[in-house]
Design a protein around this motif. Structure first.
Motif, PDB file in Angstrom:
ATOM      1  N   GLU A  98       2.858  -5.158   4.274  1.00  0.00           N
ATOM      2  CA  GLU A  98       1.491  -4.794   3.858  1.00  0.00           C
ATOM      3  C   GLU A  98       0.627  -4.270   5.002  1.00  0.00           C
ATOM      4  OE1 GLU A  98      -0.295  -4.584   0.650  1.00  0.00           O
ATOM      5  OE2 GLU A  98       1.854  -4.481   0.304  1.00  0.00           O
ATOM      6  N   LYS A 101       1.754  -0.911   6.286  1.00  0.00           N
ATOM      7  CA  LYS A 101       1.531   0.090   5.254  1.00  0.00           C
ATOM      8  C   LYS A 101       0.069   0.532   5.233  1.00  0.00           C
ATOM      9  CE  LYS A 101       1.566  -0.803   0.727  1.00  0.00           C
ATOM     10  NZ  LYS A 101       2.139  -1.248  -0.559  1.00  0.00           N
ATOM     11  N   TRP A 102      -0.834  -0.438   5.256  1.00  0.00           N
ATOM     12  CA  TRP A 102      -2.253  -0.088   5.194  1.00  0.00           C
ATOM     13  C   TRP A 102      -2.724   0.635   6.442  1.00  0.00           C
ATOM     14  CZ3 TRP A 102      -4.986   0.618   1.096  1.00  0.00           C
ATOM     15  CH2 TRP A 102      -4.569  -0.007  -0.084  1.00  0.00           C
TER      16      TRP A 102
END
Lengths: 128, 140
Positions: A98, A101-102
């Motif tokens: 996460e 990815k962000w």
């Protein structure tokens, strides 16, 4: 986008979202920008070939031509928007952590908008 | 009828599960991954177009530096890759747009248009580079 949204499936329309809760707009935006890019890229290729090795003054004169300047700005906007949408999907497909990815999704947006702003500013500075 | 049913399944080659080392890539698999690879490449190529415009706006000196680097064999190699990627992504993108309206989905058609895109990419890129050298005056 309101008209395009009508083209989604009846179920998606009833629920107000696709299977992932989003994505319909992304899919459409990718296609609409692709369609716009077909003539713009052909114009770019023809223009670039005509200016191979050309001196600075000739390149400036070309970009300063109003319709060339407008087409160039449209090309930059459409190409970078299309690129941002595409790279977003690539990141979502391969990066599953996460936080990474962000970070990458944010970087993708910032870089795209940054490069677009700089390129459009360059065109305007030559043309205006 | 009964006889035919008894014979044909034995004679028909049975489908084999893909063996990773020898499994042949279908045409559509190659065109699909190349579309993504060239798309990522072109996103990086956007920096080159931006650099070209910014160098032009900055003045003759900055533009001269751009021309020297673009003319170097490394620069030409990058520009050739950029041209190939752009032409391929454009042509295969048009193929995708046809699929999006539901045309050309049959396997034979999709394979044929895939090969067509490969061939046209080489031809159009060659044409662009020949035209470029001609404009530059290298072809006389």
């Amino acid at each position: 986008m309101a008209d395009l949204a009508k083209s989604s499936s009846p179920l998606a329309r009833a629920q107000g979202a696709g299977g992932a809760g989003h994505g319909g707009e992304h899919w459409w935006a990718q296609r609409v920008s692709a369609l716009a890019l077909v003539p713009l890229v052909i114009w770019l290729l023809v223009s670039l070939v005509a200016m191979v090795g050309a001196p600075h003054a000739q390149v400036i004169a070309f970009i300063a031509e109003p319709y060339n300047a407008v087409l160039m700005v449209l090309l930059i906007a459409a190409a970078l928007y299309h690129s941002q949408l595409g790279i977003q999907v690539v990141i979502e497909d391969y990066i599953h952590k996460e936080s990474s990815k962000w970070m990458l999704l944010l970087l993708n947006r910032f870089l795209t908008i940054g490069v677009g702003a700089a390129a459009i500013f360059a065109v305007l500075r030559i043309a205006l | 009828m009964a006889q035919k049913q008894a014979v044909s399944p034995a004679h028909r080659p049975r489908p084999l599960s893909p063996h990773l080392q020898i499994y042949r890539w279908p045409v559509t698999m190659g065109t699909s991954i190349l579309h993504r690879i060239t798309g990522v490449g072109l996103s990086l190529g956007a920096f080159l177009i931006a650099w070209w415009l910014i160098a032009a706006a900055a003045g003759p000196d900055a533009y001269g530096t751009f021309l020297i680097l673009a003319d170097h064999w490394v620069g030409r190699f990058v520009l050739l890759g950029f041209t190939l990627s752009l032409v391929y992504h454009l042509l295969n993108g048009i193929r995708h747009l046809f699929w999006d309206v539901g045309a050309g989905f049959r396997v034979r058609t999709a394979n044929a248009t895939g090969r067509l895109v490969y061939g046209l990419t080489i031809l159009v890129t060659l044409a662009i580079w020949l035209a470029g050298y001609w404009v530059k005056g290298d072809l006389g």
